[in-house]
Scaffold this motif. Structure first.
Motif, PDB file in Angstrom:
ATOM      1  N   GLU A   5       0.935  -1.082  -0.088  1.00 10.09           N
ATOM      2  CA  GLU A   5      -0.429  -0.031   0.350  1.00 10.09           C
ATOM      3  C   GLU A   5       1.085   1.376  -0.025  1.00 10.09           C
ATOM      4  O   GLU A   5       0.572   1.920  -0.906  1.00 10.09           O
ATOM      5  N   TYR A   6       2.090   0.950   0.805  1.00 10.89           N
ATOM      6  CA  TYR A   6       3.012   1.994   0.783  1.00 10.89           C
ATOM      7  C   TYR A   6       3.666   2.466  -0.463  1.00 10.89           C
ATOM      8  O   TYR A   6       3.655   3.885  -0.515  1.00 10.89           O
ATOM      9  N   GLU A   7       3.701   1.412  -0.968  1.00 11.64           N
ATOM     10  CA  GLU A   7       4.305   1.727  -2.465  1.00 11.64           C
ATOM     11  C   GLU A   7       3.701   2.299  -3.473  1.00 11.64           C
ATOM     12  O   GLU A   7       3.994   2.183  -4.213  1.00 11.64           O
ATOM     13  N   TYR A   8       1.922   1.606  -3.580  1.00 18.66           N
ATOM     14  CA  TYR A   8       1.138   2.579  -3.896  1.00 18.66           C
ATOM     15  C   TYR A   8       1.536   3.651  -4.028  1.00 18.66           C
ATOM     16  O   TYR A   8       0.909   4.552  -5.009  1.00 18.66           O
ATOM     17  N   LEU A   9       1.258   4.018  -2.637  1.00 16.26           N
ATOM     18  CA  LEU A   9       0.908   5.129  -1.811  1.00 16.26           C
ATOM     19  C   LEU A   9       2.112   6.458  -3.477  1.00 16.26           C
ATOM     20  O   LEU A   9       1.710   7.657  -3.643  1.00 16.26           O
ATOM     21  N   CYS A  10       2.995   6.108  -2.916  1.00 18.38           N
ATOM     22  CA  CYS A  10       4.659   6.943  -3.921  1.00 18.38           C
ATOM     23  C   CYS A  10       4.493   6.914  -4.830  1.00 18.38           C
ATOM     24  O   CYS A  10       4.861   8.389  -5.446  1.00 18.38           O
ATOM     25  N   LEU A  11       3.599   5.638  -5.159  1.00 18.35           N
ATOM     26  CA  LEU A  11       3.946   5.561  -7.100  1.00 18.35           C
ATOM     27  C   LEU A  11       2.793   6.965  -7.348  1.00 18.35           C
ATOM     28  O   LEU A  11       3.319   8.138  -8.250  1.00 18.35           O
ATOM     29  N   MET A  12       1.834   6.714  -6.494  1.00 15.54           N
ATOM     30  CA  MET A  12       0.836   7.637  -7.227  1.00 15.54           C
ATOM     31  C   MET A  12       1.186   9.603  -6.781  1.00 15.54           C
ATOM     32  O   MET A  12       0.562  10.204  -7.521  1.00 15.54           O
ATOM     33  N   VAL A  13       2.197   9.477  -5.335  1.00 15.86           N
ATOM     34  CA  VAL A  13       2.521  10.521  -5.010  1.00 15.86           C
ATOM     35  C   VAL A  13       3.455  11.323  -5.960  1.00 15.86           C
ATOM     36  O   VAL A  13       3.217  12.793  -6.487  1.00 15.86           O
ATOM     37  N   LEU A  14       4.852  10.048  -6.172  1.00 14.34           N
ATOM     38  CA  LEU A  14       5.265  11.076  -7.653  1.00 14.34           C
ATOM     39  C   LEU A  14       4.728  11.393  -9.293  1.00 14.34           C
ATOM     40  O   LEU A  14       5.306  11.750  -9.662  1.00 14.34           O
ATOM     41  N   ASP A  15       3.612  10.566  -9.216  1.00 10.53           N
ATOM     42  CA  ASP A  15       2.843  11.099 -10.182  1.00 10.53           C
ATOM     43  C   ASP A  15       1.803  11.660 -10.804  1.00 10.53           C
ATOM     44  O   ASP A  15       1.963  12.756 -11.821  1.00 10.53           O
ATOM     45  N   ASP A  16       1.891  12.769  -8.947  1.00  8.69           N
ATOM     46  CA  ASP A  16       0.587  14.105  -9.111  1.00  8.69           C
ATOM     47  C   ASP A  16       2.437  15.085  -9.540  1.00  8.69           C
ATOM     48  O   ASP A  16       2.483  15.170  -7.388  1.00  8.69           O
ATOM     49  N   GLU A  17       2.053  15.400  -9.994  1.00  8.65           N
ATOM     50  CA  GLU A  17       3.280  17.018  -9.698  1.00  8.65           C
ATOM     51  C   GLU A  17       2.782  17.936  -8.782  1.00  8.65           C
ATOM     52  O   GLU A  17       3.344  18.246  -7.761  1.00  8.65           O
ATOM     53  N   GLU A  18       1.727  18.142  -9.168  1.00  7.18           N
ATOM     54  CA  GLU A  18       0.968  19.046  -8.097  1.00  7.18           C
ATOM     55  C   GLU A  18       1.210  18.436  -6.432  1.00  7.18           C
ATOM     56  O   GLU A  18       1.900  19.790  -5.299  1.00  7.18           O
ATOM     57  N   THR A  19       1.134  17.884  -6.225  1.00  6.36           N
ATOM     58  CA  THR A  19       1.652  17.010  -4.725  1.00  6.36           C
ATOM     59  C   THR A  19       2.972  17.343  -4.538  1.00  6.36           C
ATOM     60  O   THR A  19       3.744  17.755  -3.482  1.00  6.36           O
ATOM     61  N   TYR A  33      11.662   5.737  -0.659  1.00  3.59           N
ATOM     62  CA  TYR A  33      11.301   4.121  -0.605  1.00  3.59           C
ATOM     63  C   TYR A  33      12.287   3.160  -1.635  1.00  3.59           C
ATOM     64  O   TYR A  33      11.814   2.262  -1.669  1.00  3.59           O
ATOM     65  N   LEU A  34      11.343   3.658  -3.220  1.00  2.00           N
ATOM     66  CA  LEU A  34      10.664   2.868  -4.216  1.00  2.00           C
ATOM     67  C   LEU A  34      11.811   2.762  -4.598  1.00  2.00           C
ATOM     68  O   LEU A  34      12.343   1.788  -5.075  1.00  2.00           O
ATOM     69  N   THR A  35      13.492   3.520  -4.107  1.00  3.26           N
ATOM     70  CA  THR A  35      14.573   2.816  -4.965  1.00  3.26           C
ATOM     71  C   THR A  35      15.176   2.216  -4.099  1.00  3.26           C
ATOM     72  O   THR A  35      15.342   0.916  -4.268  1.00  3.26           O
ATOM     73  N   ARG A  36      14.955   2.517  -3.032  1.00  6.45           N
ATOM     74  CA  ARG A  36      15.453   0.973  -1.846  1.00  6.45           C
ATOM     75  C   ARG A  36      14.501  -0.376  -1.962  1.00  6.45           C
ATOM     76  O   ARG A  36      14.909  -1.242  -2.029  1.00  6.45           O
ATOM     77  N   GLN A  37      13.381  -0.108  -2.736  1.00  7.70           N
ATOM     78  CA  GLN A  37      13.069  -1.645  -2.927  1.00  7.70           C
ATOM     79  C   GLN A  37      12.352  -2.034  -4.180  1.00  7.70           C
ATOM     80  O   GLN A  37      11.956  -3.233  -4.830  1.00  7.70           O
TER      81      GLN A  37
END
Length: 52
Positions: A5-19, A33-37
């Motif tokens: 879930e954290y992985e998915y959330l991070c992908l969504m965050v990085l995909d959204d320029e506004e965030t 985090y994603l790099t470590r994954q």
């Protein structure tokens, strides 16, 4: 929260320029985090600045 879930959330965050603009610390933490994954396509320096 589970790891996936954290992985998915991070992908969504990085995909959204506004965030990313609104919360650069969160974006940086997610990039690290994603790099470590094993996400090679995530560039820490793109989200964490030159000192990452």
């Amino acid at each position: 929260m589970m790891k996936d879930e954290y992985e998915y959330l991070c992908l969504m965050v990085l995909d959204d320029e506004e965030t990313v603009k609104a919360d650069p610390e969160l974006a940086c933490g997610c990039a690290v985090y994603l790099t470590r994954q094993g996400y090679d396509e995530v560039e820490n320096s793109a989200y964490c600045g030159a000192d990452a």
